[in-house]
Design a protein around this motif. Sequence first.
Motif, PDB file in Angstrom:
ATOM      1  N   ILE A 104       0.865  -1.177   0.000  1.00  0.00           N
ATOM      2  CA  ILE A 104       0.000   0.000   0.000  1.00  0.00           C
ATOM      3  C   ILE A 104       0.904   1.230   0.000  1.00  0.00           C
ATOM      4  N   PRO A 105       0.645   2.195  -0.873  1.00  0.00           N
ATOM      5  CA  PRO A 105       1.505   3.380  -0.941  1.00  0.00           C
ATOM      6  C   PRO A 105       1.506   4.170   0.371  1.00  0.00           C
ATOM      7  N   VAL A 106       2.687   4.591   0.771  1.00  0.00           N
ATOM      8  CA  VAL A 106       2.863   5.451   1.932  1.00  0.00           C
ATOM      9  C   VAL A 106       3.536   6.720   1.432  1.00  0.00           C
ATOM     10  N   SER A 107       2.917   7.855   1.699  1.00  0.00           N
ATOM     11  CA  SER A 107       3.429   9.140   1.210  1.00  0.00           C
ATOM     12  C   SER A 107       3.623   9.131  -0.305  1.00  0.00           C
ATOM     13  N   GLY A 108       2.734   8.441  -1.007  1.00  0.00           N
ATOM     14  CA  GLY A 108       2.761   8.443  -2.464  1.00  0.00           C
ATOM     15  C   GLY A 108       3.761   7.506  -3.095  1.00  0.00           C
ATOM     16  N   VAL A 109       4.400   6.625  -2.287  1.00  0.00           N
ATOM     17  CA  VAL A 109       5.394   5.695  -2.827  1.00  0.00           C
ATOM     18  C   VAL A 109       5.044   4.273  -2.379  1.00  0.00           C
ATOM     19  N   ALA A 110       5.041   3.347  -3.339  1.00  0.00           N
ATOM     20  CA  ALA A 110       4.792   1.936  -3.047  1.00  0.00           C
ATOM     21  C   ALA A 110       6.039   1.132  -3.390  1.00  0.00           C
ATOM     22  N   THR A 111       6.159  -0.017  -2.759  1.00  0.00           N
ATOM     23  CA  THR A 111       7.242  -0.935  -3.081  1.00  0.00           C
ATOM     24  C   THR A 111       6.646  -2.123  -3.821  1.00  0.00           C
ATOM     25  N   ILE A 112       7.270  -2.442  -4.943  1.00  0.00           N
ATOM     26  CA  ILE A 112       6.833  -3.585  -5.738  1.00  0.00           C
ATOM     27  C   ILE A 112       7.924  -4.646  -5.690  1.00  0.00           C
ATOM     28  N   SER A 113       7.517  -5.859  -5.425  1.00  0.00           N
ATOM     29  CA  SER A 113       8.393  -7.019  -5.548  1.00  0.00           C
ATOM     30  C   SER A 113       7.946  -7.734  -6.811  1.00  0.00           C
ATOM     31  N   LEU A 114       8.849  -7.888  -7.753  1.00  0.00           N
ATOM     32  CA  LEU A 114       8.521  -8.447  -9.060  1.00  0.00           C
ATOM     33  C   LEU A 114       9.454  -9.622  -9.341  1.00  0.00           C
ATOM     34  N   SER A 115       8.881 -10.818  -9.449  1.00  0.00           N
ATOM     35  CA  SER A 115       9.667 -12.001  -9.793  1.00  0.00           C
ATOM     36  C   SER A 115       9.477 -12.284 -11.268  1.00  0.00           C
ATOM     37  N   ILE A 116      10.602 -12.461 -11.970  1.00  0.00           N
ATOM     38  CA  ILE A 116      10.595 -12.604 -13.418  1.00  0.00           C
ATOM     39  C   ILE A 116      11.383 -13.848 -13.809  1.00  0.00           C
ATOM     40  N   GLU A 117      10.831 -14.610 -14.748  1.00  0.00           N
ATOM     41  CA  GLU A 117      11.542 -15.742 -15.331  1.00  0.00           C
ATOM     42  C   GLU A 117      12.250 -15.253 -16.587  1.00  0.00           C
ATOM     43  N   ILE A 118      13.530 -15.544 -16.684  1.00  0.00           N
ATOM     44  CA  ILE A 118      14.318 -15.142 -17.841  1.00  0.00           C
ATOM     45  C   ILE A 118      14.262 -16.289 -18.850  1.00  0.00           C
ATOM     46  N   LEU A 119      13.695 -16.013 -20.010  1.00  0.00           N
ATOM     47  CA  LEU A 119      13.509 -17.034 -21.036  1.00  0.00           C
ATOM     48  C   LEU A 119      14.630 -16.988 -22.072  1.00  0.00           C
ATOM     49  N   LYS A 120      14.660 -17.968 -22.975  1.00  0.00           N
ATOM     50  CA  LYS A 120      15.693 -18.017 -24.014  1.00  0.00           C
ATOM     51  C   LYS A 120      15.705 -16.772 -24.887  1.00  0.00           C
ATOM     52  N   ASP A 121      14.512 -16.216 -25.169  1.00  0.00           N
ATOM     53  CA  ASP A 121      14.449 -15.045 -26.050  1.00  0.00           C
ATOM     54  C   ASP A 121      14.354 -13.723 -25.293  1.00  0.00           C
ATOM     55  N   THR A 122      14.577 -13.769 -23.974  1.00  0.00           N
ATOM     56  CA  THR A 122      14.593 -12.529 -23.203  1.00  0.00           C
ATOM     57  C   THR A 122      15.793 -11.703 -23.646  1.00  0.00           C
ATOM     58  N   GLY A 123      15.569 -10.421 -23.849  1.00  0.00           N
ATOM     59  CA  GLY A 123      16.642  -9.523 -24.269  1.00  0.00           C
ATOM     60  C   GLY A 123      17.659  -9.298 -23.160  1.00  0.00           C
ATOM     61  N   ASP A 124      18.488  -8.308 -23.343  1.00  0.00           N
ATOM     62  CA  ASP A 124      19.555  -7.968 -22.399  1.00  0.00           C
ATOM     63  C   ASP A 124      18.947  -7.552 -21.066  1.00  0.00           C
ATOM     64  N   LEU A 125      19.157  -8.367 -20.050  1.00  0.00           N
ATOM     65  CA  LEU A 125      18.576  -8.135 -18.733  1.00  0.00           C
ATOM     66  C   LEU A 125      19.053  -6.821 -18.114  1.00  0.00           C
ATOM     67  N   SER A 126      20.308  -6.503 -18.299  1.00  0.00           N
ATOM     68  CA  SER A 126      20.847  -5.248 -17.763  1.00  0.00           C
ATOM     69  C   SER A 126      20.126  -4.042 -18.358  1.00  0.00           C
ATOM     70  N   LYS A 127      19.888  -4.103 -19.659  1.00  0.00           N
ATOM     71  CA  LYS A 127      19.185  -3.000 -20.329  1.00  0.00           C
ATOM     72  C   LYS A 127      17.746  -2.905 -19.840  1.00  0.00           C
TER      73      LYS A 127
END
Length: 147
Positions: A104-127
């Motif tokens: 829940i946002p506090v003072s207009g800022v929320a924290t998101i935890s995002l889990s991502i699977e990196i696939l064979k055709d996923t582009g440059d992760l750093s970018k």
Amino acid sequence: MEQNVKYYVVKDKAVPEVLIKVVEAKRLLTADKIMTVKEATDKCGISRSSFYKYKDDIFPFDDSSKGRNITLSIQISDEPGLLSELLAVVAKYHANILTIHQTIPVSGVATISLSIEILKDTGDLSKMVDEIGSLEGIFDIKILARE
């Protein structure tokens, strides 16, 4: 006796130049199967001993991530459409979203935890991480875990 191995994710500006050159020499050797280690190290301006010393210990983050999962922690402004923009970047790089958790946002800022699977055709992760971090309304982005 087995040593405990620790891994670190650091931005390129924190990595000594010799290690960046080792990564470049490895890239050259992969791209040109005929090139020798001596030719690659000469071209990159490092010694063969430096190459052999570090070659198994340094690699671009995205090279080793295919088929794995990463978890990002993102500080995001509570603005309509911003989460959608963030997810569009992930989609653009062909990564698979496994979980999203937003506080829940506090003072207009929320924290998101995002889990991502990196696939064979996923582009440059750093970018992808850089592009997410450059969105208007993103205050901070960190890589929390890599599985």
